[in-house]
Design a protein around this motif. Structure first.
Motif, PDB file in Angstrom:
ATOM      1  N   LYS A 187       4.245   9.992  11.650  1.00  0.00           N
ATOM      2  CA  LYS A 187       3.124   9.058  11.546  1.00  0.00           C
ATOM      3  C   LYS A 187       2.214   9.479  10.407  1.00  0.00           C
ATOM      4  O   LYS A 187       1.880  10.655  10.259  1.00  0.00           O
ATOM      5  CB  LYS A 187       2.350   9.006  12.862  1.00  0.00           C
ATOM      6  CG  LYS A 187       3.172   8.440  14.013  1.00  0.00           C
ATOM      7  CD  LYS A 187       2.361   8.310  15.272  1.00  0.00           C
ATOM      8  CE  LYS A 187       3.212   7.748  16.415  1.00  0.00           C
ATOM      9  NZ  LYS A 187       3.650   6.376  16.174  1.00  0.00           N
ATOM     10  N   ASP A 188       1.796   8.526   9.632  1.00  0.00           N
ATOM     11  CA  ASP A 188       0.992   8.784   8.434  1.00  0.00           C
ATOM     12  C   ASP A 188      -0.464   9.019   8.832  1.00  0.00           C
ATOM     13  O   ASP A 188      -1.069   8.195   9.513  1.00  0.00           O
ATOM     14  CB  ASP A 188       1.091   7.602   7.475  1.00  0.00           C
ATOM     15  CG  ASP A 188       0.369   7.873   6.160  1.00  0.00           C
ATOM     16  OD1 ASP A 188       0.054   9.053   5.899  1.00  0.00           O
ATOM     17  OD2 ASP A 188       0.136   6.909   5.409  1.00  0.00           O
ATOM     18  N   SER A 189      -1.016  10.155   8.390  1.00  0.00           N
ATOM     19  CA  SER A 189      -2.410  10.486   8.692  1.00  0.00           C
ATOM     20  C   SER A 189      -3.223  10.684   7.420  1.00  0.00           C
ATOM     21  O   SER A 189      -4.204  11.414   7.403  1.00  0.00           O
ATOM     22  CB  SER A 189      -2.475  11.767   9.541  1.00  0.00           C
ATOM     23  OG  SER A 189      -1.878  12.854   8.855  1.00  0.00           O
ATOM     24  N   SER A 190      -2.805  10.049   6.347  1.00  0.00           N
ATOM     25  CA  SER A 190      -3.466  10.273   5.060  1.00  0.00           C
ATOM     26  C   SER A 190      -4.758   9.493   4.915  1.00  0.00           C
ATOM     27  O   SER A 190      -5.634   9.881   4.144  1.00  0.00           O
ATOM     28  CB  SER A 190      -2.512   9.899   3.918  1.00  0.00           C
ATOM     29  OG  SER A 190      -2.093   8.543   4.052  1.00  0.00           O
TER      30      SER A 190
ATOM     31  N   ASN B  87      -7.175   9.149  12.298  1.00  0.00           N
ATOM     32  CA  ASN B  87      -6.247  10.028  11.593  1.00  0.00           C
ATOM     33  C   ASN B  87      -6.645  11.494  11.720  1.00  0.00           C
ATOM     34  O   ASN B  87      -5.795  12.378  11.600  1.00  0.00           O
ATOM     35  CB  ASN B  87      -6.162   9.629  10.121  1.00  0.00           C
ATOM     36  CG  ASN B  87      -5.309   8.397   9.907  1.00  0.00           C
ATOM     37  OD1 ASN B  87      -4.396   8.125  10.685  1.00  0.00           O
ATOM     38  ND2 ASN B  87      -5.617   7.629   8.886  1.00  0.00           N
TER      39      ASN B  87
ATOM     40  N   THR C  27      10.678  15.276   7.095  1.00  0.00           N
ATOM     41  CA  THR C  27       9.439  14.728   7.676  1.00  0.00           C
ATOM     42  C   THR C  27       8.347  15.781   7.712  1.00  0.00           C
ATOM     43  O   THR C  27       7.190  15.509   7.371  1.00  0.00           O
ATOM     44  CB  THR C  27       9.716  14.204   9.095  1.00  0.00           C
ATOM     45  OG1 THR C  27      10.754  13.228   9.042  1.00  0.00           O
ATOM     46  CG2 THR C  27       8.473  13.575   9.692  1.00  0.00           C
TER      47      THR C  27
ATOM     48  N   GLN D   8       7.085  16.433   4.145  1.00  0.00           N
ATOM     49  CA  GLN D   8       6.214  15.354   3.689  1.00  0.00           C
ATOM     50  C   GLN D   8       4.844  15.434   4.352  1.00  0.00           C
ATOM     51  O   GLN D   8       3.807  15.209   3.718  1.00  0.00           O
ATOM     52  CB  GLN D   8       6.869  14.003   4.006  1.00  0.00           C
ATOM     53  CG  GLN D   8       6.057  12.796   3.536  1.00  0.00           C
ATOM     54  CD  GLN D   8       5.915  12.759   2.028  1.00  0.00           C
ATOM     55  OE1 GLN D   8       6.897  12.820   1.305  1.00  0.00           O
ATOM     56  NE2 GLN D   8       4.679  12.665   1.536  1.00  0.00           N
ATOM     57  N   ARG D   9       4.834  15.801   5.641  1.00  0.00           N
ATOM     58  CA  ARG D   9       3.547  15.895   6.336  1.00  0.00           C
ATOM     59  C   ARG D   9       2.735  17.069   5.798  1.00  0.00           C
ATOM     60  O   ARG D   9       1.508  16.968   5.655  1.00  0.00           O
ATOM     61  CB  ARG D   9       3.809  16.071   7.841  1.00  0.00           C
ATOM     62  CG  ARG D   9       2.594  15.847   8.699  1.00  0.00           C
ATOM     63  CD  ARG D   9       1.970  14.474   8.497  1.00  0.00           C
ATOM     64  NE  ARG D   9       2.958  13.418   8.554  1.00  0.00           N
ATOM     65  CZ  ARG D   9       3.042  12.417   7.698  1.00  0.00           C
ATOM     66  NH1 ARG D   9       2.198  12.357   6.681  1.00  0.00           N
ATOM     67  NH2 ARG D   9       3.967  11.491   7.817  1.00  0.00           N
TER      68      ARG D   9
ATOM     69  N   ASN E  13       1.103  15.888   2.708  1.00  0.00           N
ATOM     70  CA  ASN E  13      -0.031  14.999   3.010  1.00  0.00           C
ATOM     71  C   ASN E  13      -1.252  15.801   3.426  1.00  0.00           C
ATOM     72  O   ASN E  13      -2.387  15.462   3.077  1.00  0.00           O
ATOM     73  CB  ASN E  13       0.355  14.009   4.108  1.00  0.00           C
ATOM     74  CG  ASN E  13       1.338  12.971   3.619  1.00  0.00           C
ATOM     75  OD1 ASN E  13       1.529  12.796   2.410  1.00  0.00           O
ATOM     76  ND2 ASN E  13       1.985  12.276   4.537  1.00  0.00           N
TER      77      ASN E  13
ATOM     78  N   SER F 191      -4.906  15.788   1.538  1.00  0.00           N
ATOM     79  CA  SER F 191      -5.885  15.045   2.334  1.00  0.00           C
ATOM     80  C   SER F 191      -7.298  15.557   2.076  1.00  0.00           C
ATOM     81  O   SER F 191      -7.605  16.728   2.306  1.00  0.00           O
ATOM     82  CB  SER F 191      -5.546  15.161   3.823  1.00  0.00           C
ATOM     83  OG  SER F 191      -6.561  14.583   4.600  1.00  0.00           O
TER      84      SER F 191
END
Length: 1214
Positions: free
Chosen positions: A603-606, A612, A652, A655-656, A659, A663
């Protein structure tokens, strides 16, 4: 047995018995319609329902709380009352339900008895119908064959009721049997419980209809049947206690006057509480308004929602009324002496929290002098529980809002928790767990949650002990989770809605309690969450995993924030249940938790918003859970890790992590240290997976996933992130003892700030002075050095934490700049003295010539002080003195800070003792001990035994107060003070720049180690010179010429002259062979002087002075050899495992040994690892960390891999 049968029924309630007991089952059959069927229909579901219901009723008889709670899940009070009130259902079929109503809701310790009795009393048709049944049965009995009927009744009374009731015969005897069993096995026990539960002031109208029924029942006493008579007598006894007279205060005994007074005040307290509770503004299900806590952060609001505490102003005022002050709590909880115990008890009883618990106890025990209805009673109970949560939460809120959180829980939360625990809140809460009101059940769990907050070990142990005795808490938790997941599954199967599924956020409280109970790796409670004997295939740990999986796959976090809260609690609960428990880890893996973790990390939290931020916290928790699952704590952990790695999506995670790195929200809310630690957790996961695959992490990630995950424009930032993670991540190898007592060589991973490394000086001192005789001694000594380093770190942290010392903290942090400034000022001031000072024209002694004698009325003779006339006020330029005073004042300020900072930093290292004096005294005492008479005499004189402890030299960074370093700093300060007055004194400060120089430290160390030998040589030389002084005075005093400043008018003058002349020159060349020119040359005189002069020259000049040089050279050589030996040991043998270099070179290649020292068995990483463990909260360690920390506390070295290394045991080293 009752609990076991209830468990079996509960386990089959969703599948085999789901159509009868589970209302949410699509195949559910309405019970009332089923019971209305005729016996001739032969419906097996009807017989199954009757038998199962009667079996449950038999289980609830007695005090089986678990069976009662199971029954409440299947039959509500309204369900049973509807069956009893329905006149179309045959009375013999009502028997199991009336038994169930009696044992579960009426004749029980629950608070449902009042509500059940009220509902029965208000249904007049029920009593009228039963009166007709009793009257009809009496007539049938009276007109039947009494002997046959009596025999049948005696026989039927001893057998299971269904033998008769399920018979299809419809004759008169069978009908009488059915009616008798209904009346005496169902109706009369119901009446007994009905009267027993009706003890209230408003009972005058309640029993009117029931009394008419009792009068009909009394007629059966005429038949003189023993079991019938017993039932009638029991009914009469229960009737004798209805509507008791109210207890007035004036009726109490004189001896109980104090108790009466206390009861009066408590009664007033209860009435006030009731008036407040029944206020319409405080409802049982008041909404959680986010505006109630203006100015608080989101975490506090989330916590308030979790604890189900209303946030409206009215309830907040109510909390304030029941909140005790901090001082009162401290006085009530502080340790007291024996004569203060009574006073302390009075203080505890006077607390508002204690009165609140008394009220809760009164509600539980059904002591209801206020005559409250059921809804008011439940409202009071619920609000009381919310108040308990609220007053503890108010203390938690103060802690969360403060800057210094380490000491605050002890002041604001712990005292209140202790009061509640000491007053027995846990048994009260366990009693309320069985309450039929679900809101009360959840609020009870919320109370357990606040008791466990901040890792309260006392509360944890008390609740665990109760849980081990009574499994009701575990069963309630399981029921809640199972119900949540069942509802979620039905919604998911329906797939009907475009709307998001509703998430009951109250489940988060249940999950938090699970996590708190398992916190600290409580193995018994962890195993209970997985207990196959209780839960079979659907244990609590399974349910939590399924809840998490459902939320991740079915809920959109942006539209449902409660889902994030529940998911976070579920993840935390899984972490605590799996930490150090391999069997639980297997269960979690089988429950597809890796899929949940992939979903969370995917899940994207950017985006920058509060949702987020919560998602970021959830993703960090999921990474921590994955770390726990990858922990190597069992022989089969590698197999589990291999399975996890197959299902886990590395791309994954990568990538996280990227991010996180980019951030702005995360970086703005976290400190740099915490941000790097969170980022390092993801890197440690990748490193663990790589280690399990026996490849390097760069091979695993960089070669395969970097190009896949990062695009060309992100490669540079990704490289920076990867380098930062590499610098922050560390690992060590340890020996972990498994539960089967076998020892496993594994790796522990931890974050380590690369900028917080030890200084080169500290490293050199440790490596040089650590003991190395055996591998075990090295490691034992390493733990002692680590302990000393921890004291230094703690000292720095204390300086940083104290608000009043914040300025002093910055002064300590800028010590390098201060030292440079002090060094430059010292040089500059001495340059001024060196170049700008010159004697004045008024000085009377220039170039050794006496001037201005007449003006001073002095003569140049041996009594004049003109030879030692100082120049106190030399001439200098006009600008010199203002500049001198300003710079000297600044020099003094810096000198003061230098001294204060030095002693403050090293205050735990400085020992105010004289080592050499203690050593001499030890030898003296040792000699005294060998002389028994003297030893006994001294013991009597000193009133005790003489201490014979061997004095230890300075070790582990210890500093003696009278050693050179601290003493010179004090002298430096003195010189700086005097330097303001006279610039001459500043020359004494010139040694300061060399204090930290390794050469100077080496010389000082050599002098310290040779001090005793040098002292002996010096003393022997003084004695020898004294002997020569005596001989010279007695034999050749006339050889000393006063014209050459050689005096020997007495022994002292001879001693001083020989000391000066003999050491600076030689005694033979200083003294002439002949006393004067008047003496003629004489060979015999020369021969005597040869012996006299040569003996002095050989003993003092050659032997004495050279012995000093030899001692120092020998000491330097010894220190050099020791250093070389240390270097050789460091270069050819691993400090940790003691394996030699050639083993690594032969098996793993040329540079394997150095790589092993840098990565696997780095001594500094082990020290950092121990310090890291000691910095964590005692319940925040994983299994490996907890084991190592316990070993360190026990001063054991069993966790060190002595003679073992992973790289030597791997099949293919990497």
């Amino acid at each position: 047995m009752q609990e076991y049968i209830s468990k079996l029924i509960y386990d089959y309630s969703t599948d085999v018995l789901g159509h009868l007991l589970d209302k949410e089952n699509p195949l559910y059959i309405n019970k009332i319609e089923l019971l209305k069927k005729n016996d001739n229909d032969n419906d097996p579901n009807l017989y199954l329902l009757l038998n199962i219901t009667d079996l449950i009723a038999s289980c609830t008889t007695g005090h089986c709380h678990y069976a009662e709670s199971v029954c409440c899940q299947f039959y509500t009070l309204d369900d049973l009352l509807n069956i009893l009130f329905n006149q179309k259902i045959a009375i013999h079929r009502k028997l199991p339900f009336i038994r169930l109503l009696n044992s579960t809701y009426l004749a029980t310790e629950r608070d449902s008895g009042e509500a059940c009795a009220t509902a029965l009393a208000e249904n007049r048709q029920f009593w009228k119908f039963n009166k007709e049944i009793v009257s009809e049965t009496y007539k049938l009995w009276k007109n039947s064959d009494k002997i046959t009927a009596e025999q049948n009744l005696r026989k039927r009374n001893n057998f299971y009721w269904s033998i008769t009731l399920l018979m299809h015969t419809d004759n008169l005897a069978t009908k009488i049997d059915k009616n008798f069993l209904y009346i005496f096995e169902g109706l009369i026990p119901l009446l007994i419980a009905f009267y027993s539960s009706g003890r209230s002031k408003s009972c005058s109208d309640r029993f009117t209809e029931a009394e008419e029924l009792v009068q009909e029942l009394k007629k059966f006493a005429d038949f003189n049947l023993p079991f019938v008579t017993e039932k009638i007598i029991a009914l009469e006894n229960s009737r004798s206690i209805i509507c008791p007279e109210p207890i007035h205060d004036h009726q109490t005994d004189v001896n109980d006057s104090q108790t009466s007074s206390h009861s009066d005040s408590f009664q007033t307290f209860v009435e006030k509480c009731y008036n407040t509770y029944t206020n319409k503004s405080v409802t049982r299900n008041s909404p959680m308004q986010s505006s109630g806590f203006g100015g608080c952060d989101l975490d506090l609001e989330d916590m308030q929602r979790r604890l189900l505490i209303p946030s409206d102003p009215v309830f907040q005022k109510l909390i304030d009324k029941f909140k005790d002050s901090e001082n009162h709590l401290k006085k009530a909880t502080k340790k007291s002496s024996a004569h203060e115990i009574q006073t302390k008890d009075l203080k505890v009883k006077s607390l508002k929290a204690t009165k609140l618990l008394l009220l809760l106890q009164t509600l539980i025990q059904k002591q209801k002098p206020l005559g409250l209805r059921k809804i008011d009673l439940e409202n009071m109970t619920l609000t009381t529980l919310k108040l308990i949560c609220g007053i503890v939460y108010s203390g938690i809120k103060e802690v969360k809002s403060s800057k210094h959180q380490e000491k605050q829980p002890k002041d604001f939360v712990a005292p209140l928790q202790k009061i509640l625990l000491d007053q027995g809140i846990v048994p009260m809460l366990f009693d309320l767990l069985h309450h039929p009101n679900v809101d009360i059940t959840f609020q009870v769990i919320a109370c357990l949650n606040v008791l466990l907050y901040f890792g309260n070990e006392e509360a944890q142990q008390i609740i665990i002990s109760f849980t081990q005795k009574d499994r009701s808490l575990i069963m309630i938790v399981h029921q809640i989770l199972r119900k949540f997941y069942t509802k979620a599954s039905i919604v998911q199967k329906a797939k009907s809605s475009k709307n998001q599924p509703i998430i009951d956020s109250r489940v988060a409280i249940v999950l938090d309690v699970i996590a708190s109970l398992c916190d600290g790796q409580q193995k018994d409670i962890q195993d209970a969450m997985r207990d196959e004997q209780i839960f079979d295939e659907s244990s609590i740990i399974n349910q939590v995993s399924f809840v998490l999986l459902y939320i991740i796959n079915s809920v959109n976090f942006e539209k449902n924030e409660d889902a994030i809260v529940v998911a976070q609690s579920a993840t935390h609960a899984l972490i605590e249940m799996c930490a150090g428990n391999y069997k639980n880890q297997i269960v979690v893996f089988k429950a597809q938790v890796v899929i949940s973790i992939n979903g969370i990390l995917g899940k994207d939290s950017s985006a920058v918003n509060e949702v987020n931020w919560k998602l970021y916290e959830l993703q960090c928790s999921s990474m921590e859970l994955l770390e726990i699952l990858l922990e190597e704590i069992d022989e089969n952990s590698l197999s589990l890790a291999s399975c996890i790695a197959k299902h886990f999506e590395i791309s994954t995670l990568l990538q996280r992590m990227f991010n996180f790195w980019e951030s702005a929200l995360i970086r703005s809310r976290l400190s740099n240290e915490q941000f790097n630690k969170d980022l390092c957790r993801g890197y440690s996961i990748l490193r663990r997976i790589a280690d399990f695959k026996e490849i390097s992490v760069d091979t695993l990630v960089r070669k395969k996933y970097f190009k896949e995950v990062f695009k060309d424009n992100n490669t540079t930032e990704a490289e920076k992130m990867w380098k930062s993670c590499t610098n922050w991540s560390s690992r060590v190898e340890i020996i972990y003892q498994m539960q089967n007592q076998k020892k496993l060589l594994t790796r522990a991973y931890f974050p380590c700030d690369p900028h917080a490394d030890f200084s080169a000086k500290e490293k050199e001192i440790l490596l040089l002075h650590i003991k190395r005789r055996t591998p075990q001694e090295k490691l034992i000594d390493l733990l002692k050095w680590t302990k000393e380093l921890k004291l230094s770190n703690d000292q720095k942290k204390k300086t940083n934490e104290k608000g009043k010392l914040k300025l002093f903290y910055w002064i300590l942090q800028t010590s390098t700049i201060r030292n440079i400034c002090l060094f430059l000022l010292t040089i500059l001031l001495n340059i001024f003295v060196f170049f700008l000072k010159s004697p004045s024209n008024d000085d009377v002694h220039i170039n050794g010539v006496c001037k201005n004698i007449e003006a001073n009325n002095e003569t140049c003779d041996n009594t004049s002080s003109i030879y030692f006339q100082p120049i106190f006020d030399p001439e200098a330029p006009e600008w010199y003195y203002p500049v001198h005073y300003i710079l000297s004042a600044l020099h003094l300020v810096l000198a003061i800070f230098m001294v204060i900072c030095y002693f403050y930093k090293n205050k735990h290292r400085i020992h105010f003792r004289i080592f050499w004096f203690k050593k001499i005294m030890y030898k003296y005492k040792k000699g005294v001990k060998r002389r028994k008479l003297l030893y006994n005499f001294l013991n009597k004189v000193s009133c005790g035994k003489i201490y014979f402890g061997r004095p230890e030299p300075a070790e582990y960074y210890q500093i003696f107060a009278l050693s050179f370093q601290p003493m010179y700093r004090i002298l430096f300060l003195i010189f700086s003070i005097l330097g303001i007055w006279k610039g001459y004194f500043l020359c004494g400060c010139m040694i300061y720049p060399f204090l930290g120089n390794s050469v100077i430290l080496h010389i000082i160390q050599a002098l310290k180690k040779s001090a005793f030998q040098l002292l002996i040589i010096f003393a022997l030389g003084i004695v020898f010179i004294y002997i020569y002084a005596v001989a010279s005075f007695a034999l050749i005093s006339n050889y000393f010429s006063e014209e050459k400043d050689e005096f020997c008018n007495n022994v002292f003058q001879c001693f001083v002259t020989i000391l000066r002349v003999g050491l600076l020159n030689t005694l033979g060349s200083a003294l002439d062979v002949r006393p004067s020119e008047e003496y003629q040359p004489n060979f015999s005189l020369v021969g005597g002087r040869v012996i006299y002069d040569l003996v002095f020259f050989i003993v003092v000049t050659i032997l004495g002075l050279n012995l000093v040089i030899v001692i120092l050279i020998d000491r330097f050589s010894e220190m050099r050899q020791k250093k070389d030996k240390v270097n050789e040991d460091n270069e050819n043998r691993c400090f940790i495992c003691s394996n030699e270099k050639y083993k690594f070179d032969e098996q793993c290649g040329g540079k394997a040994f150095q790589k092993h020292l840098d990565d696997d068995h780095n001594i500094w990483k082990y020290i950092h690892f121990i310090l890291y463990l000691q910095s964590l909260h005692h319940n925040d360690h994983n299994a490996l960390e907890k084991y190592v920390l316990q070993q360190v506390k026990d001063e054991s070295i069993d966790f060190f891999p002595i003679l073992r290394a992973k790289v030597l045991e791997l099949k293919k080293p990497f």
